[in-house]
Design a protein around this motif. Sequence first.
Motif, PDB file in Angstrom:
ATOM      1  N   SER A   5       0.834  -1.200   0.000  1.00 50.15           N
ATOM      2  CA  SER A   5       0.000   0.000   0.000  1.00 50.15           C
ATOM      3  C   SER A   5       0.870   1.251   0.000  1.00 50.15           C
ATOM      4  N   PRO A   6       0.399   2.357  -0.613  1.00 52.19           N
ATOM      5  CA  PRO A   6       1.168   3.605  -0.605  1.00 52.19           C
ATOM      6  C   PRO A   6       1.372   4.101   0.824  1.00 52.19           C
ATOM      7  N   PRO A   7       2.514   4.711   1.117  1.00 50.24           N
ATOM      8  CA  PRO A   7       2.771   5.197   2.474  1.00 50.24           C
ATOM      9  C   PRO A   7       1.834   6.343   2.850  1.00 50.24           C
ATOM     10  N   GLN A   8       1.432   6.377   4.111  1.00 50.90           N
ATOM     11  CA  GLN A   8       0.539   7.431   4.583  1.00 50.90           C
ATOM     12  C   GLN A   8       1.261   8.775   4.694  1.00 50.90           C
ATOM     13  N   SER A   9       2.570   8.739   4.920  1.00 49.04           N
ATOM     14  CA  SER A   9       3.374   9.956   4.909  1.00 49.04           C
ATOM     15  C   SER A   9       4.706   9.637   4.253  1.00 49.04           C
ATOM     16  N   VAL A  10       5.332  10.660   3.689  1.00 47.21           N
ATOM     17  CA  VAL A  10       6.545  10.468   2.890  1.00 47.21           C
ATOM     18  C   VAL A  10       7.701  11.261   3.484  1.00 47.21           C
ATOM     19  N   PRO A  11       8.850  10.629   3.740  1.00 40.64           N
ATOM     20  CA  PRO A  11      10.016  11.373   4.236  1.00 40.64           C
ATOM     21  C   PRO A  11      10.511  12.379   3.199  1.00 40.64           C
ATOM     22  N   PHE A  12      10.932  13.546   3.685  1.00 40.11           N
ATOM     23  CA  PHE A  12      11.455  14.600   2.818  1.00 40.11           C
ATOM     24  C   PHE A  12      12.744  15.121   3.440  1.00 40.11           C
ATOM     25  N   PHE A  13      13.871  14.831   2.781  1.00 41.54           N
ATOM     26  CA  PHE A  13      15.172  15.318   3.222  1.00 41.54           C
ATOM     27  C   PHE A  13      15.400  16.643   2.513  1.00 41.54           C
ATOM     28  N   LYS A  14      15.146  17.747   3.210  1.00 36.60           N
ATOM     29  CA  LYS A  14      15.124  19.078   2.623  1.00 36.60           C
ATOM     30  C   LYS A  14      16.378  19.855   3.015  1.00 36.60           C
ATOM     31  N   ASN A  15      17.223  20.102   2.053  1.00 37.40           N
ATOM     32  CA  ASN A  15      18.457  20.841   2.287  1.00 37.40           C
ATOM     33  C   ASN A  15      18.344  22.235   1.670  1.00 37.40           C
ATOM     34  N   ASN A  16      18.411  23.265   2.514  1.00 36.64           N
ATOM     35  CA  ASN A  16      18.480  24.615   1.979  1.00 36.64           C
ATOM     36  C   ASN A  16      19.781  25.265   2.439  1.00 36.64           C
ATOM     37  N   ASP A  17      19.923  26.545   2.204  1.00 33.98           N
ATOM     38  CA  ASP A  17      21.200  27.205   2.503  1.00 33.98           C
ATOM     39  C   ASP A  17      21.434  27.427   3.989  1.00 33.98           C
ATOM     40  N   GLU A  18      20.411  27.279   4.809  1.00 25.46           N
ATOM     41  CA  GLU A  18      20.582  27.482   6.243  1.00 25.46           C
ATOM     42  C   GLU A  18      20.732  26.187   7.025  1.00 25.46           C
ATOM     43  N   GLU A  19      19.986  25.157   6.622  1.00 21.64           N
ATOM     44  CA  GLU A  19      19.959  23.941   7.428  1.00 21.64           C
ATOM     45  C   GLU A  19      19.451  22.769   6.605  1.00 21.64           C
ATOM     46  N   SER A  20      19.635  21.591   7.186  1.00 13.64           N
ATOM     47  CA  SER A  20      19.088  20.378   6.607  1.00 13.64           C
ATOM     48  C   SER A  20      17.945  19.907   7.495  1.00 13.64           C
ATOM     49  N   LEU A  21      16.810  19.685   6.895  1.00 13.74           N
ATOM     50  CA  LEU A  21      15.627  19.282   7.640  1.00 13.74           C
ATOM     51  C   LEU A  21      15.158  17.917   7.175  1.00 13.74           C
ATOM     52  N   PHE A  22      14.728  17.092   8.121  1.00  8.26           N
ATOM     53  CA  PHE A  22      14.139  15.803   7.762  1.00  8.26           C
ATOM     54  C   PHE A  22      12.664  15.884   8.135  1.00  8.26           C
ATOM     55  N   LEU A  23      11.826  16.066   7.123  1.00  6.52           N
ATOM     56  CA  LEU A  23      10.400  16.290   7.330  1.00  6.52           C
ATOM     57  C   LEU A  23       9.603  15.072   6.862  1.00  6.52           C
ATOM     58  N   ARG A  24       8.297  15.126   7.123  1.00  7.72           N
ATOM     59  CA  ARG A  24       7.402  14.115   6.575  1.00  7.72           C
ATOM     60  C   ARG A  24       6.257  14.834   5.878  1.00  7.72           C
ATOM     61  N   LEU A  25       5.946  14.383   4.664  1.00  5.54           N
ATOM     62  CA  LEU A  25       4.884  14.966   3.865  1.00  5.54           C
ATOM     63  C   LEU A  25       3.596  14.170   4.094  1.00  5.54           C
ATOM     64  N   HIS A  26       2.592  14.849   4.583  1.00  9.48           N
ATOM     65  CA  HIS A  26       1.307  14.194   4.836  1.00  9.48           C
ATOM     66  C   HIS A  26       0.286  14.485   3.731  1.00  9.48           C
ATOM     67  N   GLY A  27       0.613  15.461   2.892  1.00  9.56           N
ATOM     68  CA  GLY A  27      -0.215  15.694   1.726  1.00  9.56           C
ATOM     69  C   GLY A  27      -1.109  16.898   1.840  1.00  9.56           C
ATOM     70  N   THR A  28      -1.354  17.538   0.708  1.00  8.68           N
ATOM     71  CA  THR A  28      -2.310  18.622   0.601  1.00  8.68           C
ATOM     72  C   THR A  28      -3.651  18.020   0.205  1.00  8.68           C
ATOM     73  N   PRO A  29      -4.750  18.367   0.886  1.00  6.84           N
ATOM     74  CA  PRO A  29      -6.043  17.779   0.539  1.00  6.84           C
ATOM     75  C   PRO A  29      -6.361  17.961  -0.938  1.00  6.84           C
ATOM     76  N   MET A  30      -6.880  16.904  -1.546  1.00 10.54           N
ATOM     77  CA  MET A  30      -7.246  16.959  -2.954  1.00 10.54           C
ATOM     78  C   MET A  30      -8.523  17.764  -3.142  1.00 10.54           C
ATOM     79  N   LYS A  31      -8.565  18.569  -4.199  1.00 10.36           N
ATOM     80  CA  LYS A  31      -9.765  19.337  -4.490  1.00 10.36           C
ATOM     81  C   LYS A  31     -10.741  18.459  -5.271  1.00 10.36           C
ATOM     82  N   GLY A  32     -11.985  18.525  -4.887  1.00 12.62           N
ATOM     83  CA  GLY A  32     -12.957  17.697  -5.573  1.00 12.62           C
ATOM     84  C   GLY A  32     -14.361  18.230  -5.423  1.00 12.62           C
TER      85      GLY A  32
END
Length: 231
Positions: free
Chosen positions: A204-231
């Motif tokens: 089954s697809p994961p309920q949340s997705v890891p996001f290794f986000k590197n910007n110029d200030e810091e490295s963040l390890f986030l989880r993406l839970h999703g933006t509600p779908m429009k319908g």
Amino acid sequence: MSIDKSQIRNASTVIVLRDRFESPRILMGQRGAKAVFMPNKFVFPGGAVDAGDADIPLASPLPDLCAARLSEDADATLAHAIAVAAVRELWEETGLILGTKGDWDTPPPPDWETFAATGHLPAASALQFSFRALTPPGRPRRFDARFFLVDADDIASDLDDFDAACDELSHLQWVPLSEARSFDMPFITEVVMAEVEARAKDRSPPQSVPFFKNNDEESLFLRLHGTPMKG
């Protein structure tokens, strides 16, 4: 300091998992010694999203859950092109087909002519968005890469036939998941590997997705839970 998004390319990477319930194996190949990005490393097939990917029709779309995860912290209109790029890169680098039998309504663009010649239409319903990683600053190239897990049973072609592959990856092989960490691979591939191991027996697809986000200030390890779908 904010990220200069003009220097970052969206990219798609495909992790094909074979025999997941018996002796799981994943498809990997080795990048060339002269490659600008990650030379000599063993990686999953994948690459940058092309401008034309947004215009390629899909026989079946991404699962709604995956599309929602892709739309978080991103332009939601990119989801289609990112999925198309995953199918295209898998074909170009391995010769494996993720698609369904069918004829194209219009002549395919040059990048898709060989794929269309197999009698298939690209399909994204088997793609499971499982990881996202932004290349750290200071690298010669930076990518906002989305990693998709695909069950080998959903591949429409011979799993051991790589004859149609381009020469971007060499030593294409099915690597036992238990042995994959012994290969020379990028750090982020090792991180993604842990996620694959954790999900190897869950279709089954994961309920949340890891996001290794590197910007110029810091490295963040986030989880993406999703933006509600429009319908």
